[in-house]
Enzyme design. Structure first.
Site, mmCIF file in Angstrom:
data_model
loop_
_atom_site.group_PDB
_atom_site.id
_atom_site.type_symbol
_atom_site.label_atom_id
_atom_site.label_comp_id
_atom_site.label_asym_id
_atom_site.label_seq_id
_atom_site.Cartn_x
_atom_site.Cartn_y
_atom_site.Cartn_z
ATOM 1 N N ASP A 295 0.842 -1.189 0.000
ATOM 2 C CA ASP A 295 0.000 0.000 0.000
ATOM 3 C C ASP A 295 0.888 1.254 0.000
ATOM 4 O O ASP A 295 1.436 1.599 1.024
ATOM 5 C CB ASP A 295 -0.975 0.009 1.163
ATOM 6 C CG ASP A 295 -0.347 -0.419 2.492
ATOM 7 O OD1 ASP A 295 0.726 -1.056 2.515
ATOM 8 O OD2 ASP A 295 -0.948 -0.105 3.530
ATOM 9 N N GLU A 478 12.414 1.778 7.259
ATOM 10 C CA GLU A 478 11.358 0.936 6.686
ATOM 11 C C GLU A 478 11.656 0.516 5.252
ATOM 12 O O GLU A 478 11.368 -0.618 4.852
ATOM 13 C CB GLU A 478 10.055 1.737 6.745
ATOM 14 C CG GLU A 478 8.856 1.085 6.140
ATOM 15 C CD GLU A 478 7.673 2.038 6.067
ATOM 16 O OE1 GLU A 478 6.546 1.534 5.945
ATOM 17 O OE2 GLU A 478 7.876 3.264 6.124
#
Length: 531
Positions: A295, A478
């Site tokens: 996403d 991340e």
């Protein structure tokens, strides 16, 4: 499909209070909408993670009474009645001179959360044991993240946390019938890539417990993904299942709600306003995109713009590869448990799915596995890194693996590792970003077929990327930009929120690769010295 009400938990282990499954939007109604649309917080996830300082019903009543009064301040009202979660990014920065491996080993306790710290009446779903979160704004357990995190826990010798994580995932399946996206009420309407079967293998390999003990939970998860699918006629779809014209049955990502994601309410409303499509259709596809774990990405969009997202129209390669693995594992464990009929049934299901994947998702001209648009009866032309998932689960033939390797090498390999896609859109799961789970799936998948040269090249590049940024900024992040500038690696960009420090799955994959490649210079990487 109309919004689905989540069934209450069926049972609770000792020490776990019954969960209240009302989401923040359900509970706070117009207060929720007003807070999100007024941008009281810069990050839409902040409010849905707040804990009320009193009874929620009383807070809503007070809001309805006070909001029309002269001088009413919505921000002040929220801060007076809710405890706002704090994100301490400094917790993830290493001490000067600390080696990368030691930094990762030390982060597991920093990233652990404990059941006795669950705030009352918040959106957090209680779990019976401690668990590891990604970090930054992500302060809850995430499904597919956790598998890659567990790779590192195992290498760090943290079998205590592996035991806890195993029990928590079994609890979620037994309680809610599936593993939600994360342990928040607003995530209950969807899951994530079904990697529990891969977790079970990891548990057994590291002595957490025997795989056969997890057979009931594996079957329950399978039932969740296949609910209503067997009754479908060709051309029909229901929830996660799609029956293709030749009778083949494959799966898609899905969310049971068709409203804006609560953690991204304002963003989703804004996206839906940019298109003439029904807003409920856009919301469903945005939610399904979140269920994919990607996403967001050009995988799900027609032209790179998020308002063209069509996730539910797409049959993804990785999802169906993971479900093939689940079917195979249920068949094998059922056989070992003496359940012959169940073993035969699941072996046949796995065989049928393998044939369907080869029929609909293998693309001979491209020499790779491609997602398929079942509504338009055409493959998705753009290559993405999910093409390695069939190799990871052992579904591909040797010839297919060789051709996938060539596609990865020529089309997705960058300076810093394997890219997610070939397309640059500004979304975070597109070029130029690279993600730890995609590196691991490709590396291990290629090794499985003896394609070691490319596998080790990807591993080498990824470790160089992570080690380079760690030496300069003393932290893990991340995602990473894979086109490495002269000054060294930088963190990734794009998407709905700023780059997050931590970071669970980066730590896990990197820790495993450092163990496997002791000669790599990243093993000597140390945090930057203080100025």
């Amino acid at each position: 499909m109309n919004e689905q009400t989540i069934a209450p938990p069926r049972s609770q282990p000792a020490g776990v209070a019954p969960a209240d499954t009302l989401t923040p939007a359900d509970r706070y109604q117009e207060l929720f909408v007003d807070v999100q649309m007024s941008r009281v917080f810069a990050d839409s996830k902040t409010f849905v993670d707040c804990a009320p300082l009193g009874e929620p019903e009383r807070i809503l009543d007070l809001y309805r009474t006070q909001r029309g009064q002269a001088g009413f301040d919505l921000g002040a009202f929220v801060h007076a009645h809710f405890e706002v979660p704090q994100v301490h990014t400094s917790h993830y920065v290493s001490i000067p001179g600390q080696p990368l491996r030691e930094h990762i080993d030390g982060l597991w306790d920093v990233l652990s959360r404990h059941p006795n710290l669950h705030p009352a009446r918040s959106s957090l779903l209680p779990l019976p044991h401690c668990y590891v979160v990604p970090g930054g704004r992500f302060s809850e357990l995430y499904y597919w993240d956790s598998y890659f995190t567990m790779l590192g826990l195992a290498e760090s010798g943290r079998h205590d946390l592996l035991h806890c994580m195993a029990s928590n995932f079994a609890y979620l399946i037994d309680t809610y019938g599936h593993i939600p996206n994360g342990n928040r009420t607003y995530y209950l309407s969807r899951s994530q890539p079904p990697v529990f079967a891969l977790m079970v293998e990891l548990f057994e390999a590291h002595g957490v417990c025997g795989a056969i003990e997890w057979l009931p939970q594996l079957c329950k998860e399978y039932d969740y993904w296949m609910e209503g699918a067997e009754a479908l006629r060709p051309g029909d779809a229901h929830r996660h299942g799609v029956r293709l014209d030749d009778g083949s049955l494959l799966n898609r990502y899905w969310d049971d709600r068709d409203t804006p994601r609560e953690e991204s309410h304002c963003e989703d409303v804004t996206t839906a306003r940019r298109t003439s499509r029904p807003s409920t259709e856009v919301y469903r596809d945005l939610r399904a995109g979140a269920a994919s774990g990607w996403d967001f990405s050009s995988r799900w969009c027609d032209n790179g713009r998020l308002d063209t997202i069509r996730t539910t129209a797409i049959l993804p390669v990785d999802l169906n590869a993971f479900l093939y693995k689940l079917e195979r594992q249920i068949a094998e464990l059922s056989h070992a448990d003496g359940q012959r009929r169940q073993a035969e049934a699941f072996a046949a299901r796995a065989q049928r799915r393998s044939a369907a994947i080869n029929r609909w998702l293998w693309n001979e001209p491209a020499g790779s596995f491609l997602d398929y648009d079942w509504q338009r009866h055409a493959p998705r032309a753009a290559l993405n890194a999910a093409t390695s998932a069939p190799l990871y689960v052992g579904l591909a033939s040797q010839d297919q693996a060789v051709r996938v390797a060539e596609a990865l090498r020529t089309r997705l390999l960058d300076d810093g590792g394997l890219g997610a896609t070939e397309v640059e859109t500004g979304e975070q799961w597109d070029k130029p970003n690279g993600w730890a789970p995609l590196q691991w799936l490709a590396i291990h998948g290629l090794r499985r077929y003896g394609l070691h040269e490319l596998a080790e090249d990807i591993a080498h590049r990824w470790l160089h990327t992570v080690g380079s940024l760690y030496q300069r900024e003393s932290k893990m992040v991340e995602k990473y930009v894979l086109i490495v500038p002269e000054g060294g690696a930088v963190g990734g960009d794009g998407g709905e929120y700023p780059l997050q420090d931590g970071f669970g799955w980066t730590n896990g994959v990197t820790r495993r690769l450092l163990h496997e490649k002791p000669e790599h210079p990243a093993n000597e990487a140390c945090a930057a010295s203080s100025a």
